[in-house]
Design a protein around this motif. Structure first.
Motif, PDB file in Angstrom:
ATOM      1  N   GLY A  18      31.858  39.206  -7.266  1.00  0.00           N
ATOM      2  CA  GLY A  18      31.987  39.988  -6.032  1.00  0.00           C
ATOM      3  C   GLY A  18      33.037  39.457  -5.072  1.00  0.00           C
ATOM      4  O   GLY A  18      32.882  39.556  -3.854  1.00  0.00           O
ATOM      5  N   VAL A  19      34.127  38.907  -5.615  1.00  0.00           N
ATOM      6  CA  VAL A  19      35.139  38.306  -4.720  1.00  0.00           C
ATOM      7  C   VAL A  19      35.950  39.394  -4.009  1.00  0.00           C
ATOM      8  O   VAL A  19      36.560  40.261  -4.641  1.00  0.00           O
ATOM      9  N   THR A  20      35.896  39.325  -2.686  1.00  0.00           N
ATOM     10  CA  THR A  20      36.654  40.249  -1.842  1.00  0.00           C
ATOM     11  C   THR A  20      37.467  39.416  -0.864  1.00  0.00           C
ATOM     12  O   THR A  20      36.978  38.415  -0.337  1.00  0.00           O
ATOM     13  N   MET A  21      38.738  39.805  -0.656  1.00  0.00           N
ATOM     14  CA  MET A  21      39.563  39.105   0.330  1.00  0.00           C
ATOM     15  C   MET A  21      40.269  40.135   1.202  1.00  0.00           C
ATOM     16  O   MET A  21      41.028  40.955   0.711  1.00  0.00           O
ATOM     17  N   ARG A  22      39.945  40.087   2.490  1.00  0.00           N
ATOM     18  CA  ARG A  22      40.588  41.014   3.435  1.00  0.00           C
ATOM     19  C   ARG A  22      41.511  40.239   4.349  1.00  0.00           C
ATOM     20  O   ARG A  22      41.180  39.138   4.794  1.00  0.00           O
ATOM     21  N   ARG A  30      39.153  43.359  -4.023  1.00  0.00           N
ATOM     22  CA  ARG A  30      37.918  44.064  -3.686  1.00  0.00           C
ATOM     23  C   ARG A  30      36.863  43.899  -4.784  1.00  0.00           C
ATOM     24  O   ARG A  30      37.036  44.369  -5.900  1.00  0.00           O
ATOM     25  N   ASP A  31      35.828  43.129  -4.470  1.00  0.00           N
ATOM     26  CA  ASP A  31      34.630  43.058  -5.306  1.00  0.00           C
ATOM     27  C   ASP A  31      34.939  42.748  -6.782  1.00  0.00           C
ATOM     28  O   ASP A  31      34.445  43.430  -7.675  1.00  0.00           O
ATOM     29  N   TYR A  63      42.195  30.163  -0.089  1.00  0.00           N
ATOM     30  CA  TYR A  63      41.606  31.175   0.792  1.00  0.00           C
ATOM     31  C   TYR A  63      40.095  31.094   0.686  1.00  0.00           C
ATOM     32  O   TYR A  63      39.556  30.830  -0.399  1.00  0.00           O
ATOM     33  N   VAL A  64      39.429  31.337   1.798  1.00  0.00           N
ATOM     34  CA  VAL A  64      37.975  31.470   1.772  1.00  0.00           C
ATOM     35  C   VAL A  64      37.693  32.957   1.593  1.00  0.00           C
ATOM     36  O   VAL A  64      38.030  33.757   2.474  1.00  0.00           O
ATOM     37  N   PRO A  65      37.124  33.368   0.450  1.00  0.00           N
ATOM     38  CA  PRO A  65      36.917  34.806   0.240  1.00  0.00           C
ATOM     39  C   PRO A  65      36.059  35.412   1.356  1.00  0.00           C
ATOM     40  O   PRO A  65      35.139  34.759   1.849  1.00  0.00           O
ATOM     41  N   THR A  66      36.396  36.633   1.742  1.00  0.00           N
ATOM     42  CA  THR A  66      35.616  37.321   2.765  1.00  0.00           C
ATOM     43  C   THR A  66      34.196  37.550   2.258  1.00  0.00           C
ATOM     44  O   THR A  66      33.230  37.447   3.006  1.00  0.00           O
ATOM     45  N   GLN A 235      45.554  47.560  -7.077  1.00  0.00           N
ATOM     46  CA  GLN A 235      45.223  47.665  -5.652  1.00  0.00           C
ATOM     47  C   GLN A 235      43.938  46.897  -5.323  1.00  0.00           C
ATOM     48  O   GLN A 235      43.038  47.404  -4.653  1.00  0.00           O
ATOM     49  N   GLY A 236      43.874  45.671  -5.819  1.00  0.00           N
ATOM     50  CA  GLY A 236      42.779  44.771  -5.472  1.00  0.00           C
ATOM     51  C   GLY A 236      41.522  44.931  -6.286  1.00  0.00           C
ATOM     52  O   GLY A 236      40.628  44.090  -6.217  1.00  0.00           O
ATOM     53  N   GLU A 237      41.429  46.005  -7.074  1.00  0.00           N
ATOM     54  CA  GLU A 237      40.204  46.222  -7.852  1.00  0.00           C
ATOM     55  C   GLU A 237      40.436  45.956  -9.333  1.00  0.00           C
ATOM     56  O   GLU A 237      41.516  46.249  -9.849  1.00  0.00           O
ATOM     57  N   LYS A 238      39.390  45.450  -9.981  1.00  0.00           N
ATOM     58  CA  LYS A 238      39.509  45.263 -11.432  1.00  0.00           C
ATOM     59  C   LYS A 238      39.293  46.615 -12.103  1.00  0.00           C
ATOM     60  O   LYS A 238      38.223  47.195 -12.020  1.00  0.00           O
ATOM     61  N   LEU A 239      40.370  47.072 -12.740  1.00  0.00           N
ATOM     62  CA  LEU A 239      40.357  48.413 -13.307  1.00  0.00           C
ATOM     63  C   LEU A 239      39.788  48.401 -14.719  1.00  0.00           C
ATOM     64  O   LEU A 239      38.974  49.241 -15.096  1.00  0.00           O
TER      65      LEU A 239
END
Ligand SMILES: Nc1ncnc2c1ncn2[C@@H]1O[C@H](COP(=O)(O)OP(=O)(O)OP(=O)(O)O)[C@@H](O)[C@H]1O
Length: 293
Positions: A18-22, A30-31, A63-66, A235-239
């Motif tokens: 569930g790694v998300t970084m904003r 994203r997730d 980075y500290v993941p969001t 775009q940040g997501e695992k496709l």
């Protein structure tokens, strides 16, 4: 090369969930869930700006993941680069980060510091423990230089090495921390085909030493030849994630690289809206042209 890392084949080495970084309003990752098992070489691909390096930075504590968490061999990692290295994850960077005015050997010795117990005072006062540790570190560094084929250049300044050798030296420096997992960020960037082949062989040899590898690369021939498993970020997501043959024939991956959106792709709605507006503008222009005739 001998290594202190011993892992049963097939056990999970890295578990990112569930790694998300904003960054402000931008969600760069994203997730994302990703596992790397011992004995595996896993590839991370995706178009420019997909979030690959940001994901690496979340894994290595830069980075500290969001949101989300990253575990190494069952233990959640603190988001601090030196603690992540100490735990057993080493990395190289997209842009070469060597100490240009230090020798090849010294660069590898820098990578040993997380594995030496002797502290600053021991080094400054040249206490007996320091000499023993330094001798062992040098022996290990020379062993690594032999492994990557740079033993004859141990006393050359890093800046005088050809580009391909500098990249290899970066890998040796990362290996100096005796990792169980090696993260490589575009290891063949700027290399000619011959250098790329040498790097491929080197990564196979690293895997054969019991070190799992996660590699970001844009060279698809290299990635599909090398990796047991490949994950594609868009775009940040695992496709998509699968074997090399599954991923390279997946129409969503092909579309992401060719820029053709598919139903449900991240950003596809926005692209569809733009295309609709463009089509509508084109119809209006044609009607106006006809009216003016
Ligand atoms: N520190 C940061 N602050 C703000 N935005 C960032 C930061 N780092 C990355 N980004 C943004 O996050 C997104 C993902 O970037 P990232 O570098 O992770 O992509 P990438 O897949 O590694 O791309 P490339 O293949 O070009 O190296 C991009 O839109 C980038 O501009």
């Amino acid at each position: 090369m001998t290594t202190t890392t011993e892992t049963a084949t097939g056990t999970t080495v890295l578990d990112a969930s569930g790694v998300t970084m904003r960054f402000g309003g931008l969600t760069a990752v994203r997730d994302v869930d990703l596992q790397v098992n011992s004995g595996e070489i896993v590839g991370l691909i995706g178009p420019n700006g997909a979030g690959k390096t940001t994901f690496f930075n979340c894994l290595t504590g830069l980075y500290v993941p969001t949101e989300g968490k990253v575990s190494y061999k069952g233990t959640v990692l603190p988001p601090k680069p030196h603690l992540v290295t100490k735990a057993g994850i080493a990395r190289t960077f997209q842009n070469i980060r060597l100490f240009a005015n230090m020798t090849v050997l010294e660069n590898v010795l820098v990578g040993r510091h997380t594995r030496t117990k002797e502290g600053l005072w021991s080094a400054l006062l040249h206490l007996p423990g320091y000499h023993a540790a330094e001798t062992a570190s040098r022996a290990r560094a020379m062993e690594l230089l032999e492994f990557i084929g740079l033993q004859d250049k141990a006393d050359h300044l890093a800046r005088n090495l050809p580009y391909g050798d500098q990249r290899k030296l970066e890998i040796a420096r990362a290996l100096a921390s005796d990792p169980g997992l090696l993260l490589l960020d575009e290891p063949t960037a700027g290399m000619n085909p011959q250098e790329t082949r040498v790097t491929e062989e080197l990564i196979f040899a690293i895997r054969d030493q019991g070190i799992a590898v996660l590699v970001i690369e844009h060279d698809m021939r290299f990635i599909f030849n090398l990796c047991d498993r490949v994950a594609c970020l868009v775009q940040g997501e695992k496709l998509v994630e699968g074997t090399a043959s599954e991923v390279q024939s997946d129409e969503r991956v092909i579309a992401a690289y060719l820029g053709t959106p598919f139903e449900g792709a991240p950003g596809a709605d926005e692209v569809a809206e733009v295309e609709k507006a463009e089509a509508s503008a084109a119809t209006t222009t044609t009607t106006e042209e006809e009216d003016n005739r």
